[in-house]
Design an enzyme around this catalytic site. Structure first.
Site, PDB file in Angstrom:
ATOM      1  N   ILE A 153       0.782  -1.266  -0.045  1.00  0.00           N
ATOM      2  CA  ILE A 153       0.184  -0.101   0.052  1.00  0.00           C
ATOM      3  C   ILE A 153       0.972   1.237   0.079  1.00  0.00           C
ATOM      4  O   ILE A 153       2.032   1.209   0.163  1.00  0.00           O
ATOM      5  CB  ILE A 153      -0.900   0.000   1.198  1.00  0.00           C
ATOM      6  CG1 ILE A 153      -0.135  -0.322   2.598  1.00  0.00           C
ATOM      7  CG2 ILE A 153      -2.090  -1.095   0.866  1.00  0.00           C
ATOM      8  CD1 ILE A 153      -1.243  -0.022   3.616  1.00  0.00           C
ATOM      9  N   PRO A 154       0.043   2.522  -0.441  1.00  0.00           N
ATOM     10  CA  PRO A 154       0.922   3.768  -0.529  1.00  0.00           C
ATOM     11  C   PRO A 154       1.011   4.489   0.784  1.00  0.00           C
ATOM     12  O   PRO A 154       0.362   4.123   1.743  1.00  0.00           O
ATOM     13  CB  PRO A 154       0.354   4.088  -1.717  1.00  0.00           C
ATOM     14  CG  PRO A 154      -1.110   3.826  -1.671  1.00  0.00           C
ATOM     15  CD  PRO A 154      -1.211   2.508  -1.171  1.00  0.00           C
ATOM     16  N   ASN A 156      -0.159   7.684   0.862  1.00  0.00           N
ATOM     17  CA  ASN A 156      -1.188   9.147   0.737  1.00  0.00           C
ATOM     18  C   ASN A 156      -2.228   8.877   1.759  1.00  0.00           C
ATOM     19  O   ASN A 156      -2.898   9.739   2.238  1.00  0.00           O
ATOM     20  CB  ASN A 156      -1.580   9.213  -0.533  1.00  0.00           C
ATOM     21  CG  ASN A 156      -2.211   8.307  -1.246  1.00  0.00           C
ATOM     22  OD1 ASN A 156      -2.300   7.120  -0.832  1.00  0.00           O
ATOM     23  ND2 ASN A 156      -3.122   8.468  -2.592  1.00  0.00           N
ATOM     24  N   LYS A 179       2.194  -4.646   3.499  1.00  0.00           N
ATOM     25  CA  LYS A 179       3.662  -3.972   3.332  1.00  0.00           C
ATOM     26  C   LYS A 179       3.275  -2.588   3.207  1.00  0.00           C
ATOM     27  O   LYS A 179       2.793  -2.096   2.142  1.00  0.00           O
ATOM     28  CB  LYS A 179       4.294  -4.622   2.131  1.00  0.00           C
ATOM     29  CG  LYS A 179       6.011  -4.213   2.291  1.00  0.00           C
ATOM     30  CD  LYS A 179       6.552  -2.924   2.268  1.00  0.00           C
ATOM     31  CE  LYS A 179       6.661  -2.331   1.259  1.00  0.00           C
ATOM     32  NZ  LYS A 179       6.989  -0.905   1.352  1.00  0.00           N
ATOM     33  N   GLU A 182       7.072   2.741   3.132  1.00  0.00           N
ATOM     34  CA  GLU A 182       8.183   3.019   4.012  1.00  0.00           C
ATOM     35  C   GLU A 182       8.064   4.447   4.664  1.00  0.00           C
ATOM     36  O   GLU A 182       8.585   4.865   5.645  1.00  0.00           O
ATOM     37  CB  GLU A 182       9.554   2.813   3.484  1.00  0.00           C
ATOM     38  CG  GLU A 182       9.583   3.690   2.248  1.00  0.00           C
ATOM     39  CD  GLU A 182       9.237   2.926   0.895  1.00  0.00           C
ATOM     40  OE1 GLU A 182       8.240   2.375   1.008  1.00  0.00           O
ATOM     41  OE2 GLU A 182      10.020   3.286  -0.254  1.00  0.00           O
ATOM     42  N   PRO A 213      11.727  -1.922  -3.159  1.00  0.00           N
ATOM     43  CA  PRO A 213      12.533  -2.926  -3.853  1.00  0.00           C
ATOM     44  C   PRO A 213      12.932  -4.087  -3.075  1.00  0.00           C
ATOM     45  O   PRO A 213      13.273  -4.979  -3.609  1.00  0.00           O
ATOM     46  CB  PRO A 213      13.611  -2.085  -4.389  1.00  0.00           C
ATOM     47  CG  PRO A 213      13.300  -0.757  -4.086  1.00  0.00           C
ATOM     48  CD  PRO A 213      12.327  -0.712  -3.051  1.00  0.00           C
ATOM     49  N   GLY A 232      -0.430   2.056  -5.891  1.00  0.00           N
ATOM     50  CA  GLY A 232       0.686   2.911  -6.056  1.00  0.00           C
ATOM     51  C   GLY A 232       1.055   3.312  -7.321  1.00  0.00           C
ATOM     52  O   GLY A 232       0.042   3.632  -8.065  1.00  0.00           O
ATOM     53  N   SER A 233       2.210   3.653  -7.713  1.00  0.00           N
ATOM     54  CA  SER A 233       2.240   4.210  -8.979  1.00  0.00           C
ATOM     55  C   SER A 233       2.324   3.252 -10.095  1.00  0.00           C
ATOM     56  O   SER A 233       2.469   2.068  -9.912  1.00  0.00           O
ATOM     57  CB  SER A 233       3.966   4.683  -8.995  1.00  0.00           C
ATOM     58  OG  SER A 233       4.783   3.823  -8.851  1.00  0.00           O
ATOM     59  N   GLU A 255      -4.360  -0.745  -8.427  1.00  0.00           N
ATOM     60  CA  GLU A 255      -4.934   0.338  -8.264  1.00  0.00           C
ATOM     61  C   GLU A 255      -3.762   1.544  -8.582  1.00  0.00           C
ATOM     62  O   GLU A 255      -2.983   1.599  -7.471  1.00  0.00           O
ATOM     63  CB  GLU A 255      -5.790   0.554  -6.978  1.00  0.00           C
ATOM     64  CG  GLU A 255      -6.966   1.643  -7.296  1.00  0.00           C
ATOM     65  CD  GLU A 255      -6.388   2.791  -6.704  1.00  0.00           C
ATOM     66  OE1 GLU A 255      -5.721   3.732  -7.371  1.00  0.00           O
ATOM     67  OE2 GLU A 255      -6.630   3.354  -5.260  1.00  0.00           O
ATOM     68  N   GLY A 257      -1.983   4.921 -10.877  1.00  0.00           N
ATOM     69  CA  GLY A 257      -2.014   6.476 -10.855  1.00  0.00           C
ATOM     70  C   GLY A 257      -3.199   6.991 -11.619  1.00  0.00           C
ATOM     71  O   GLY A 257      -3.901   6.132 -12.357  1.00  0.00           O
ATOM     72  N   CYS A 289      -4.742   9.872  -6.074  1.00  0.00           N
ATOM     73  CA  CYS A 289      -4.796   9.199  -7.367  1.00  0.00           C
ATOM     74  C   CYS A 289      -5.905   9.713  -8.143  1.00  0.00           C
ATOM     75  O   CYS A 289      -5.652   9.667  -9.424  1.00  0.00           O
ATOM     76  CB  CYS A 289      -4.555   7.722  -7.364  1.00  0.00           C
ATOM     77  SG  CYS A 289      -5.694   6.954  -6.204  1.00  0.00           S
ATOM     78  N   GLU A 386       1.474  12.356 -13.990  1.00  0.00           N
ATOM     79  CA  GLU A 386       0.735  12.401 -12.339  1.00  0.00           C
ATOM     80  C   GLU A 386       1.849  13.285 -11.518  1.00  0.00           C
ATOM     81  O   GLU A 386       2.868  12.854 -11.299  1.00  0.00           O
ATOM     82  CB  GLU A 386       0.685  11.340 -12.138  1.00  0.00           C
ATOM     83  CG  GLU A 386      -0.417  11.192 -10.632  1.00  0.00           C
ATOM     84  CD  GLU A 386      -0.701   9.970 -10.250  1.00  0.00           C
ATOM     85  OE1 GLU A 386       0.204   8.961 -10.035  1.00  0.00           O
ATOM     86  OE2 GLU A 386      -1.995   9.891  -9.534  1.00  0.00           O
TER      87      GLU A 386
HETATM   88  P1  ADP Z   1       5.188   6.624  -4.913  1.00  0.00           P
HETATM   89  O1  ADP Z   1       6.009   6.696  -6.337  1.00  0.00           O
HETATM   90  O2  ADP Z   1       3.826   7.344  -5.065  1.00  0.00           O
HETATM   91  O3  ADP Z   1       6.049   6.562  -3.712  1.00  0.00           O
HETATM   92  P2  ADP Z   1       5.294   3.501  -5.089  1.00  0.00           P
HETATM   93  O4  ADP Z   1       4.353   2.944  -6.184  1.00  0.00           O
HETATM   94  O5  ADP Z   1       6.746   3.675  -5.417  1.00  0.00           O
HETATM   95  O6  ADP Z   1       4.466   5.018  -4.836  1.00  0.00           O
HETATM   96  O7  ADP Z   1       5.108   2.965  -3.574  1.00  0.00           O
HETATM   97  C1  ADP Z   1       3.864   2.345  -3.459  1.00  0.00           C
HETATM   98  C2  ADP Z   1       4.056   0.986  -2.440  1.00  0.00           C
HETATM   99  O8  ADP Z   1       4.765   0.156  -3.471  1.00  0.00           O
HETATM  100  C3  ADP Z   1       4.961   1.292  -1.511  1.00  0.00           C
HETATM  101  O9  ADP Z   1       4.639   0.420  -0.279  1.00  0.00           O
HETATM  102  C4  ADP Z   1       6.357   0.859  -1.943  1.00  0.00           C
HETATM  103  O10 ADP Z   1       7.292   0.574  -1.002  1.00  0.00           O
HETATM  104  C5  ADP Z   1       6.134  -0.056  -2.745  1.00  0.00           C
HETATM  105  N1  ADP Z   1       7.142  -0.426  -3.722  1.00  0.00           N
HETATM  106  C6  ADP Z   1       7.858   0.497  -4.334  1.00  0.00           C
HETATM  107  N2  ADP Z   1       8.912  -0.154  -5.263  1.00  0.00           N
HETATM  108  C7  ADP Z   1       8.404  -1.358  -5.123  1.00  0.00           C
HETATM  109  C8  ADP Z   1       9.074  -2.673  -5.795  1.00  0.00           C
HETATM  110  N3  ADP Z   1      10.132  -2.418  -6.752  1.00  0.00           N
HETATM  111  N4  ADP Z   1       8.390  -3.762  -5.578  1.00  0.00           N
HETATM  112  C9  ADP Z   1       7.348  -3.797  -4.747  1.00  0.00           C
HETATM  113  N5  ADP Z   1       6.889  -2.838  -4.169  1.00  0.00           N
HETATM  114  C10 ADP Z   1       7.558  -1.620  -4.242  1.00  0.00           C
END
Ligand code: ADP
Length: 483
Positions: A153-154, A156, A179, A182, A213, A232-233, A255, A257, A289, A386
């Site tokens: 999850i993100p 926001n 998860k 962060e 990552p 997320g993105s 879900e 952008g 989003c 976005e």
């Molecule tokens: P933003 O760009 O808005 O920060 P992200 O898509 O990067 O959004 O993040 C959304 C969620 O996806 C967060 O929980 C982030 O830790 C997780 N995330 C980021 N990179 C990865 C990845 N390579 N694999 C799996 N989850 C990821």
């Protein structure tokens, strides 16, 4: 202040532990740029342990034996506890995310509570069907839980996104490894405590805090995770899908952008539309989003509309998120803050004019003034990408057919808003705009019962409502010979 800030740990099997590596990362208050606390930095090994716990809980033990009605009761208790601790959790969310406490109290918490209530009620109403088939057979379907679910999850809406994910997953009898982002892990950890207090058996919900990552990717790649739900993105969503397909072909829902058109016709109630445009982009500092970031305004009212919008945008109170009078808080992180200011500069370079805002609002904290850009074309970077910040791009239009083409000329399709008093036009647009949610003479309305999700590169799968049950169940067809 009711919020209690404490160091975050990983939740596995209803026990709070450090990361296997012993590593920790800092959690920042974006309104003050200071460290709030720190949190266990989980990665592959922690995800493996969490998935094992979730698998054990799914295959046997209290959760498997529990009736659907009892699962519903646990969700109901969680809703009651969230309400009981509302003030404390709202403050915690505000401190970690930077959004105003007036919103965390009355939007995030309220919707999270309603989400748990809604899925509490649905838990014992999930059932198969009996299907008339040829021949001497009884055929029926079972709707079974998807299994061990990974949920990423993100930042926001940290608590609300956890609720959207956990409500249907737990109602259907899945077990979960969550998860959180962060940047904002604290409210999800508090929610974990609440679900344990509500009676969730060990292993049903496991929470691994850590980075995308490492921890996120480990979950998306895991061979023993049956389904991954991601918000997320779009870029990371594509990666999650790739990781899922390269490993065990786990089911995926995404879900992602958006770049929503918010369309104002000359025949709309202008004051309502101005308020809707304002709410559409400045709610949650634009970190939404489905934000109405492309504001299409009919040419004949363009100047009048933008004047009104400018006046109201300049009146918004941007400041201390803990002050109940604050209407717009801080962006979540320095990274986002810089990214948004970079987009504003890019917009200016490509010919957009700053009507108001366009700069930081304070010297300390990641605050940005509500920003209105005019003279934007749908081809400019600020109209295509976005921004995820309080920046609205006003695009003037004359011809309705051309407007429709422009509204749909985006890779995204999460939402759209339409302001008009002509009901025929409103419904025609609702049908023609390629987006998962359409708001007519309103914006950013949500309800736990109404499905939410994207068309095109905004993702697939519908959260909320009965539709979300499909994400967390699978259908089994059973044949019985009758003679
Ligand atoms: P933003 O760009 O808005 O920060 P992200 O898509 O990067 O959004 O993040 C959304 C969620 O996806 C967060 O929980 C982030 O830790 C997780 N995330 C980021 N990179 C990865 C990845 N390579 N694999 C799996 N989850 C990821």
């Amino acid at each position: 202040m009711k919020a209690q800030i404490k160091p975050g740990k990983i939740l596995i099997n209803n026990e709070w532990t450090e990361a296997a590596s012993g590593k920790r990362f800092d959690v920042i208050n974006p309104a003050t740029e200071t460290k709030l606390t720190d949190c266990a930095e989980g990665d592959l090994e922690d995800v493996n342990r969490a998935v094992s716990a979730a698998r054990r809980a799914f295959e046997g033990g209290a959760w498997k034996k529990m009736s659907a009605r009892e699962r519903g009761r646990i969700l109901n208790r969680a809703a009651l506890l969230l309400d009981k601790y509302r003030q404390e959790i709202a403050e915690l969310e505000t401190l970690n995310n930077g959004k105003p406490v007036s919103e965390t109290l009355h939007v995030d918490l309220t919707l999270a509570i309603e989400t748990f209530e809604y899925y509490a009620g649905l838990a014992d109403k999930i059932h198969g069907e009996t299907i008339p088939v040829n021949g001497p057979f009884l055929n029926y379907t079972l709707r079974e839980p998807a299994g061990v679910v990974g949920q990423i999850i993100p930042w926001n809406f940290p608590l609300l996104m956890a609720a959207w994910k956990l409500g249907p997953a737990l109602a259907t009898g899945c077990t979960v490894v969550l998860k959180p982002a962060e940047q904002t892990p604290l409210s999800a950890l508090r929610l974990g405590e609440i679900l344990i207090e509500a009676g969730l058996p060990p292993g049903v919900l496991n929470i691994v805090t850590g980075f995308g990552p490492t921890a996120g990717a480990a979950l998306a790649r895991h061979m023993d995770v049956d389904k991954v739900a991601f918000t997320g993105s779009t870029d990371i969503g594509k990666l999650v899908m790739k990781m899922a397909s390269e490993t065990n072909l786990k089911r995926v829902s995404l879900e992602l952008g958006g770049k929503a058109p918010n369309i104002v016709f000359a025949d709309s109630n202008l004051d309502d539309a101005v308020n809707g445009a304002l709410r559409g982009i400045f709610f949650n500092q634009g970190e939404v989003c489905c934000a109405g970031s492309r504001l299409f305004v009919e040419q004949s009212i363009h100047d009048e509309f933008l004047n009104k919008l400018k006046t109201k945008a300049e009146r918004l109170v941007v400041g201390d998120p803990l002050d109940p009078k604050t209407q717009m808080g801080a962006q979540v992180s320095q990274e986002q803050f810089k990214k948004i200011l970079g987009y504003i500069e890019q917009g200016k370079k490509e010919g957009a004019k700053v009507v108001t805002g366009g700069a930081p609002a304070h010297t300390k904290g990641y605050f940005i003034k509500p920003t209105v850009l005019e003279g934007v074309t749908n081809q400019m970077t600020v109209a295509r990408e976005e921004i995820f910040g309080p920046v609205v791009c006003a695009i003037s239009f004359k011809d309705t057919n051309d407007l429709l083409k422009q509204a749909n000329d985006t890779v995204y399709g999460l939402s759209a808003g339409i302001w008009t008093r002509d009901i025929g036009k409103a419904h025609r647009f609702a049908k023609e705009v390629k987006a998962g949610t359409i708001w007519i003479n309103c914006y950013n309305q949500f309800d736990a019962a109404s499905p939410f999700g994207g068309f095109k590169q905004s993702g697939f799968g519908r959260e909320l409502g009965e539709h979300a049950l499909e994400l967390y169940t699978q259908v089994k067809s059973v044949w019985v010979a009758l003679d």
